[in-house]
Design a protein around this motif. Structure first.
Motif, mmCIF file in Angstrom:
data_model
loop_
_atom_site.group_PDB
_atom_site.id
_atom_site.type_symbol
_atom_site.label_atom_id
_atom_site.label_comp_id
_atom_site.label_asym_id
_atom_site.label_seq_id
_atom_site.Cartn_x
_atom_site.Cartn_y
_atom_site.Cartn_z
ATOM 1 N N HIS A 185 -7.833 10.730 0.810
ATOM 2 C CA HIS A 185 -7.157 10.792 2.108
ATOM 3 C C HIS A 185 -5.678 11.165 1.956
ATOM 4 O O HIS A 185 -5.118 11.884 2.779
ATOM 5 N N PHE A 186 -5.032 10.655 0.897
ATOM 6 C CA PHE A 186 -3.613 10.934 0.678
ATOM 7 C C PHE A 186 -3.394 11.872 -0.513
ATOM 8 O O PHE A 186 -2.274 11.966 -1.018
ATOM 9 N N SER A 187 -4.433 12.538 -0.990
ATOM 10 C CA SER A 187 -4.272 13.463 -2.127
ATOM 11 C C SER A 187 -4.948 14.799 -1.846
ATOM 12 O O SER A 187 -5.478 15.424 -2.760
ATOM 13 N N LYS A 188 -4.943 15.219 -0.575
ATOM 14 C CA LYS A 188 -5.552 16.503 -0.236
ATOM 15 C C LYS A 188 -4.762 17.635 -0.888
ATOM 16 O O LYS A 188 -3.537 17.627 -0.886
ATOM 17 N N GLU A 223 5.939 10.370 4.792
ATOM 18 C CA GLU A 223 5.927 9.047 5.420
ATOM 19 C C GLU A 223 5.232 9.075 6.780
ATOM 20 O O GLU A 223 4.583 8.106 7.174
ATOM 21 N N GLU A 224 5.355 10.200 7.528
ATOM 22 C CA GLU A 224 4.726 10.274 8.849
ATOM 23 C C GLU A 224 3.208 10.149 8.738
ATOM 24 O O GLU A 224 2.559 9.530 9.596
ATOM 25 N N LYS A 225 2.626 10.704 7.672
ATOM 26 C CA LYS A 225 1.180 10.618 7.497
ATOM 27 C C LYS A 225 0.751 9.168 7.288
ATOM 28 O O LYS A 225 -0.265 8.728 7.832
ATOM 29 N N PHE A 226 1.531 8.425 6.500
ATOM 30 C CA PHE A 226 1.189 7.019 6.298
ATOM 31 C C PHE A 226 1.381 6.208 7.581
ATOM 32 O O PHE A 226 0.617 5.284 7.857
ATOM 33 N N GLU A 227 2.399 6.555 8.372
ATOM 34 C CA GLU A 227 2.607 5.847 9.640
ATOM 35 C C GLU A 227 1.423 6.078 10.573
ATOM 36 O O GLU A 227 1.017 5.168 11.317
ATOM 37 N N ILE A 271 0.846 -1.202 0.000
ATOM 38 C CA ILE A 271 0.000 0.000 0.000
ATOM 39 C C ILE A 271 0.877 1.247 0.000
ATOM 40 O O ILE A 271 0.657 2.196 -0.763
ATOM 41 N N GLU A 272 1.918 1.232 0.839
ATOM 42 C CA GLU A 272 2.827 2.381 0.899
ATOM 43 C C GLU A 272 3.544 2.563 -0.432
ATOM 44 O O GLU A 272 3.718 3.691 -0.911
ATOM 45 N N TYR A 273 3.969 1.447 -1.067
ATOM 46 C CA TYR A 273 4.640 1.523 -2.371
ATOM 47 C C TYR A 273 3.719 2.168 -3.409
ATOM 48 O O TYR A 273 4.123 3.069 -4.153
ATOM 49 N N PHE A 274 2.442 1.740 -3.458
ATOM 50 C CA PHE A 274 1.493 2.274 -4.435
ATOM 51 C C PHE A 274 1.207 3.749 -4.177
ATOM 52 O O PHE A 274 1.223 4.584 -5.097
#
Length: 533
Positions: free
Chosen positions: A138-141, A108-112, A91-94
């Motif tokens: 969620h990850f494209s704000k 990276e902190e947001k994904f953690e 998921i992190e790779y994608f």
């Protein structure tokens, strides 16, 4: 992942959607069989069957076509087990590639933080959860819908369509020798060129193999940034827009030719396989480490039971010695009473000296009694000497037992330090894996170093086991020697009453100070390994 595995994943989605009653069977009337099919058309068919049942479009910011592309990417990155899921590493790779494709910076902190929100037992997502994660932004704000769609398409082209590079360049014709702008698409085994980037009108293909080559050309005829691709049948002259793009295209094409020579797959396929192998290897190492820790815990519990048994024997021996001392004191009191009687009788003999003849027989009897009393006192003195000898022997035995117990406790501390070191090495391995997962060569070097550290930990385990065996043999030899010469049961002092450190597997044999010393020693050895002289 081969074509068969890729199709099986799409078929699994379709069958799961058609299996309404979850019986594991699907009616033939619900299936369509085609002799010749295109892979993308096949995926579209399976997507249509399963999306109607599972896709919730209420809060999605992406179109159905983008959701289909994410679904295809999920099938590519998901694990080779059913039901299909995608682990957090993939998921992190994608998401990282998607963020880069949109021109953003990966945080990276947001994904953690998002990983921490997942439960410990659910460190993975289904295809529909992944679509919802990306589709809700969620990850494209801060990105508009068009940018998000373009980013999804770019990742889709790279991972699913094997597009390694694409862009506009000028191509020289073979017949008219004129220069025409074309949209070039580089794939592992070919370079296709189209009229425009919409890919509606294809003008030709450049088929690559291990015998092809790509070289830079000097500027000529007013054209700059030239290079040519030489194949077995034709050569193609191409002009890039600038020197940077020219060098990028030459390197990308040369990489494809090199992979074709050695028969290796596309870089993203090879990287995905290596990430899976790394996860499998780490899981196997973790299982082996847990097994070893359980074995060490069992051995520690066995030693504790042995120490408790020895403590009980020591208490029994102490009770027996107390009873023997009480009997000795009782005998001594009786002898003292007899002695006082003798003194009284002597006084009476002195007072009645005039009656010697009358009491002569009584005097002889008293003298005999006196001799017997002296013999008893002599026996008492000898018994005291023997008792003193026994006490000295017991003191020596206790000193030797104390030394042996100290040696066992030191070995026990070494054992617990080795366990702590292994746990610290495991945590270090996890941090290094996350930090260097993006670079293939760095990951390979990291694996070699981690393997060396793991081998060092195993060697330390072997040394601890050997020391424990030597200590057990020495203790057994000492016990046999004492039993043979003195016939006594080995006595040891009670164990330490200091508070023990509690671990997930029960009471530990380390103290906090010993654990800190062990961690400091491990950090020094790690520093020496990372910066050799």
């Amino acid at each position: 992942m081969g074509l068969r595995d890729e199709l099986l994943k799409a078929i699994w989605h379709a069958f799961t959607a058609l299996d309404v009653d979850q019986s594991g069977k699907v009616s033939k009337s619900q299936l369509k069989v085609q002799d010749n099919f295109d892979r993308m058309d096949f995926n579209k068919m399976c997507w249509t069957l399963c999306a109607r049942k599972n896709l919730n479009r209420n809060h999605l910011l992406i179109a159905d076509d983008d959701a289909f592309k994410i679904w295809c990417i999920f099938n590519f990155l998901s694990e080779e087990r059913y039901p299909l899921v995608i682990v957090t590493e993939e998921i992190e790779y994608f998401l990282c590639k998607l963020t880069e494709a949109m021109g953003g910076s990966w945080i990276e902190e947001k994904f953690e933080d998002y990983r921490g929100q997942l439960s410990e037992g659910q460190q993975c997502l289904t295809a529909w959860e992944l679509i919802e994660l990306v589709g809700t932004g969620h990850f494209s704000k801060g990105m508009d819908r068009q940018t998000l769609s373009m980013g999804i398409s770019e990742v889709f082209q790279e991972l699913i369509l094997d597009v390694l590079k694409q862009g506009y360049m000028m191509k020289k014709g073979h017949k008219r020798k004129n220069w025409t702008e074309r949209w070039f698409v580089l794939q592992p085994s070919s370079i296709s060129y189209y009229v425009g980037e919409d890919l509606t009108e294809k003008k030709g293909d450049i088929h690559l193999d291990g015998n092809c080559c790509v070289e830079s050309l000097p500027d000529k005829d007013g054209k700059k940034c030239l290079f040519f691709v030489k194949c077995s049948d034709k050569s193609y002259e191409i002009s890039a827009s600038d020197k940077k793009k020219k060098q990028e295209w030459i390197q990308a094409i040369q990489t494809c030719i090199s992979l074709l020579k050695v028969g290796r797959p596309a870089p993203h396929c090879e990287a995905r396989q290596k990430r899976r192998e790394l996860r499998q290897k780490q899981q196997a190492e973790q299982e082996q480490l847990e097994l070893r820790m359980r074995e060490l815990q069992t051995a520690n519990e066995s030693k504790q039971r042995e120490l408790e048994a020895m403590k009980k024997k020591l208490e029994d021996a102490a009770a027996s010695a107390a009873e023997e001392e009480q009997r000795r004191l009782q005998t001594q009191n009786e002898l003292e009473d007899l002695y006082r009687v003798r003194l009284q009788m002597e006084e009476q003999v002195a007072q009645k000296s005039s009656e010697v003849e009358v009491y002569l027989l009584r005097v002889r009897e008293l003298e005999d009694m006196y001799h017997r009393l002296e013999e008893a006192l002599e026996d008492e003195r000898q018994a005291r000497l023997d008792e003193e000898t026994v006490r000295k022997l017991q003191a020596r035995i206790l000193e030797e037992e104390s030394a042996k117990r100290l040696e066992l406790e030191q070995m026990h501390l070494q054992q617990q330090q080795a366990i702590t070191q292994t746990r610290a090495e495991k945590e270090e391995l996890e941090r290094e894996r996350l930090a260097k997962e993006s670079a293939l060569e760095a990951a390979a070097q990291q694996l070699e170093r981690l393997e060396a550290e793991r081998q060092g930990a195993l060697e330390q385990y072997q040394e601890v086991i050997k020391k424990l065996e030597d200590a057990a043999n020495n203790t057994k030899s000492w016990k046999d020697k004492v039993a043979q010469h003195e016939g006594l049961i080995r006595l040891i002092q009670p164990g330490s009453k200091a508070p023990q450190k509690i671990t997930n597997w029960g009471p530990a044999a380390f103290t906090e100070a010993e654990l800190s010393l062990r961690e400091k020693d491990w950090q020094e050895r790690k520093s020496r390994t990372a910066h050799p002289q």
